[in-house]
Design a protein around this motif. Structure first.
Motif, mmCIF file in Angstrom:
data_model
loop_
_atom_site.group_PDB
_atom_site.id
_atom_site.type_symbol
_atom_site.label_atom_id
_atom_site.label_comp_id
_atom_site.label_asym_id
_atom_site.label_seq_id
_atom_site.Cartn_x
_atom_site.Cartn_y
_atom_site.Cartn_z
ATOM 1 N N GLN A 87 0.803 -1.269 -0.008
ATOM 2 C CA GLN A 87 0.002 0.014 -0.096
ATOM 3 C C GLN A 87 0.750 1.337 -0.138
ATOM 4 N N ILE A 88 2.014 1.217 0.214
ATOM 5 C CA ILE A 88 3.026 2.332 0.319
ATOM 6 C C ILE A 88 3.481 2.445 -1.171
ATOM 7 N N PRO A 89 3.231 3.672 -1.620
ATOM 8 C CA PRO A 89 3.542 3.993 -2.976
ATOM 9 C C PRO A 89 5.112 4.207 -3.216
ATOM 10 N N ALA A 90 5.522 3.784 -4.485
ATOM 11 C CA ALA A 90 7.096 3.536 -4.480
ATOM 12 C C ALA A 90 7.496 5.039 -4.909
ATOM 13 N N GLU A 91 8.759 5.324 -4.542
ATOM 14 C CA GLU A 91 9.137 6.832 -4.726
ATOM 15 C C GLU A 91 9.345 6.755 -6.094
ATOM 16 N N THR A 92 9.455 8.011 -6.747
ATOM 17 C CA THR A 92 9.716 7.949 -8.087
ATOM 18 C C THR A 92 10.723 9.102 -8.371
#
Length: 99
Positions: free
Chosen positions: A33-38
């Protein structure tokens, strides 16, 4: 009517099985659920730390023509501006606002 010992044990084993499954797989669900850092998010954070305003990073593209082995050049598109960012290891980034 009182529940038989067998029924009570069956209910308890079902609860125990659910708890065990949650312990095993609960952390994987939370991690997904934690978005990947872009890259645009990382570049925006870097230029903000250097005093520039990037309200919402919309995209980033590496400029292969200007980049060198120890120097990456990126174009960062923010909702309020464009930036050319030159990154060299162990140094502050060179940030150029573009028209």
């Amino acid at each position: 009517m009182a529940a038989s010992r067998l029924e009570i044990m069956h209910r308890a084993s079902g609860s125990l099985l659910f708890s065990f499954a949650f312990i095993l797989f609960g952390s994987q669900v939370r991690a997904q659920q934690i978005p990947a850092e872009t890259i645009q998010g990382m570049l925006a954070a870097q230029i903000r730390a250097q005093g520039f305003t990037c309200e919402k990073p919309l995209g980033a593209k590496k400029n292969a023509r200007l980049s060198q082995p120890d120097r990456d050049v990126w174009l960062l598109k923010c909702s309020n501006a464009w930036f050319r960012i030159t990154r060299v290891p162990d140094m502050a980034a060179k940030v150029e606002p573009l028209p």
